[in-house]
Design a protein around this motif. Structure first.
Motif, PDB file in Angstrom:
ATOM      1  N   PHE A   1       0.905  -1.189  -0.109  1.00 47.63           N
ATOM      2  CA  PHE A   1      -0.062  -0.069  -0.164  1.00 47.63           C
ATOM      3  C   PHE A   1       0.852   1.212  -0.086  1.00 47.63           C
ATOM      4  N   THR A   2       0.481   2.118  -0.837  1.00 53.73           N
ATOM      5  CA  THR A   2       1.337   3.467  -0.787  1.00 53.73           C
ATOM      6  C   THR A   2       0.889   4.287   0.199  1.00 53.73           C
ATOM      7  N   PRO A   3       1.840   4.969   1.123  1.00 51.24           N
ATOM      8  CA  PRO A   3       1.874   5.785   2.246  1.00 51.24           C
ATOM      9  C   PRO A   3       0.694   6.767   1.700  1.00 51.24           C
ATOM     10  N   LEU A   4      -0.115   7.235   2.659  1.00 51.36           N
ATOM     11  CA  LEU A   4      -0.928   8.400   2.513  1.00 51.36           C
ATOM     12  C   LEU A   4      -0.178   9.774   2.723  1.00 51.36           C
ATOM     13  N   ALA A   5      -0.596  10.711   1.746  1.00 52.50           N
ATOM     14  CA  ALA A   5      -0.173  12.139   2.062  1.00 52.50           C
ATOM     15  C   ALA A   5      -0.202  12.526   3.265  1.00 52.50           C
ATOM     16  N   LYS A   6       0.678  13.344   3.772  1.00 47.75           N
ATOM     17  CA  LYS A   6       0.040  14.080   5.346  1.00 47.75           C
ATOM     18  C   LYS A   6      -0.883  15.174   4.836  1.00 47.75           C
ATOM     19  N   VAL A   7      -1.697  15.360   6.022  1.00 51.71           N
ATOM     20  CA  VAL A   7      -2.733  16.493   5.987  1.00 51.71           C
ATOM     21  C   VAL A   7      -2.304  17.675   6.499  1.00 51.71           C
ATOM     22  N   THR A   8      -2.192  18.580   5.793  1.00 51.27           N
ATOM     23  CA  THR A   8      -1.709  20.122   6.159  1.00 51.27           C
ATOM     24  C   THR A   8      -2.696  21.062   6.339  1.00 51.27           C
ATOM     25  N   GLY A   9      -3.907  20.775   5.598  1.00 50.26           N
ATOM     26  CA  GLY A   9      -4.868  21.732   5.826  1.00 50.26           C
ATOM     27  C   GLY A   9      -5.766  21.557   6.670  1.00 50.26           C
ATOM     28  N   ALA A  10      -6.453  22.469   7.721  1.00 47.90           N
ATOM     29  CA  ALA A  10      -7.548  22.284   8.721  1.00 47.90           C
ATOM     30  C   ALA A  10      -8.674  21.908   8.276  1.00 47.90           C
ATOM     31  N   LEU A  11      -9.578  21.177   8.903  1.00 44.16           N
ATOM     32  CA  LEU A  11     -10.829  21.002   8.707  1.00 44.16           C
ATOM     33  C   LEU A  11     -11.835  22.238   8.749  1.00 44.16           C
ATOM     34  N   THR A  12     -12.700  22.417   7.776  1.00 45.38           N
ATOM     35  CA  THR A  12     -13.414  23.586   8.180  1.00 45.38           C
ATOM     36  C   THR A  12     -14.896  23.019   9.236  1.00 45.38           C
ATOM     37  N   GLU A  13     -14.962  23.885   9.875  1.00 47.67           N
ATOM     38  CA  GLU A  13     -15.810  23.530  10.786  1.00 47.67           C
ATOM     39  C   GLU A  13     -17.341  23.006  10.168  1.00 47.67           C
ATOM     40  N   GLY A  14     -17.851  21.820  10.416  1.00 48.48           N
ATOM     41  CA  GLY A  14     -19.058  21.244  10.320  1.00 48.48           C
ATOM     42  C   GLY A  14     -19.166  21.002   8.695  1.00 48.48           C
ATOM     43  N   VAL A  15     -17.942  20.716   8.094  1.00 49.72           N
ATOM     44  CA  VAL A  15     -17.803  20.391   6.572  1.00 49.72           C
ATOM     45  C   VAL A  15     -17.106  19.033   6.872  1.00 49.72           C
TER      46      VAL A  15
END
Length: 348
Positions: A70-84
């Motif tokens: 399995f290819t490693p998942l890319a990092k998450v660098t952006g914040a979640l939008t509240e309620g989305v």
């Protein structure tokens, strides 16, 4: 006449040790004995198989095996939008396939040899083919690993210690020896590529001539003045900089037109050594269940009309085998030369 008959019967008893009472098949006890002789010859030095994933293909499961990662998942660098709810991600699976091939050889001996030889011919023959099979199967894996593309070359080292980087095998010279510094650089490369370790260490398969150069490095000597390292693997000579070194005379040596030229000498090229630095799951080896290394002994008299005078017997081996690099970034091939041995060593 009676005396001659008795003597012939005794003689027949000696010659049918390998035979069952029903005919010319090898007895189960003797088959087990010769299999163990072969295994004893094969076992200790299969270094190149020692650190790979082992996958067996089930009997009647075809000749091809699939290694999946399995290819490693890319990092998450952006914040979640509240309620989305975010879009989510997907799995990416990479598959590599490899097909087993069959290898083998045999030796035929005559009845005269078996009757007159001072040595125990069959036992010695099994030992010889055991050694041959060991080196052959080890080389199958070794050659696959040494075809990898993740390679580093030891730099040239001037008499004053100045280092000049090298970018090709042919650009090396006999000052391009393996040093502790090069080991540390290779470890840094593996770690930067997120290569997992094997029980906390990387493993390097090293030729004895390269080990000689490395162990004469003052940094190696200083590390071992007070240390009492525990050797865990077959052939291990020690550890330094997060690497355990396993010694094998079957480590790859090149001596051909890809190597530096040796003026006025035969052969016309210097020898170049490979040291393989391995992380966990860098490669895989496989075989078909029930089709691994086998001893095949055909007793005298088993050839039917092809051997009408019962003159021949044979000892052989066969095996199904394959190997495959799974993750290039989990292994590095470091090429070096030796000021002592590169001028005289033979390719293997």
């Amino acid at each position: 006449m009676n005396k001659m008959t008795l003597d012939l019967q005794l003689f027949a008893t000696v010659q049918t040790t390998l035979l069952t009472t029903s005919g010319n098949s090898l007895s189960a006890e003797m088959k087990t004995f010769y299999d163990m002789v072969l295994i004893d010859e094969v076992g200790p030095n299969l270094v190149h198989d020692q650190f790979g994933q082992t996958r067996d293909i089930p009997k009647n499961g075809g000749k091809t095996i699939e290694f999946r990662s399995f290819t490693p998942l890319a990092k998450v660098t952006g914040a979640l939008t509240e309620g989305v709810t975010p879009a989510g991600n997907k799995l990416d699976v990479t598959a590599k396939t490899s097909t087993v091939k069959q290898y083998g050889d045999f030796i035929v001996t005559s009845d005269v040899l078996n009757l007159t030889s001072i040595d125990k011919t069959l036992v010695e023959t099994v030992k010889l083919i055991g050694s041959q099979s060991k080196r052959s199967l080890d080389t199958v894996t070794r050659n696959v690993l040494n075809a990898g593309t993740n390679v580093s070359y030891c730099p040239k080292i001037a008499s004053g210690g100045t280092k000049t980087e090298v970018t090709s095998r042919s650009g090396m010279d006999t000052t391009c020896r393996l040093t502790v510094d090069m080991v540390q650089r290779t470890v840094a490369k593996l770690r930067a590529q997120n290569a997992p370790t094997i029980d906390g260490y990387y493993v390097a398969i090293i030729h004895p001539y390269v080990a000689y150069d490395l162990m004469r490095d003052p940094e190696w000597t200083d590390a071992y003045k007070y240390a009492q390292p525990e050797n865990l693997f077959k052939g291990e000579i020690g550890k330094i900089a997060g690497v355990r070194f396993v010694q094998s005379s079957e480590a790859k040596i090149w001596r051909d037109s890809t190597c530096p030229a040796q003026s006025g000498a035969t052969p016309a090229y210097y020898g170049v050594f490979s040291t393989l630095f391995l992380g966990q799951n860098a490669y895989g080896v496989t075989k078909v269940e029930g089709g691994g290394l086998q001893t095949i002994i055909k007793a005298q008299g088993s050839g039917g009309t092809e051997d009408p005078l019962d003159q021949r017997s044979s000892v052989g081996w066969k095996a199904l085998k394959t190997a495959e690099i799974l993750v290039e970034n989990y292994m590095v091939r470091v090429e070096s030369m030796s000021p002592v041995y590169s001028a005289t060593v033979e390719a293997n």
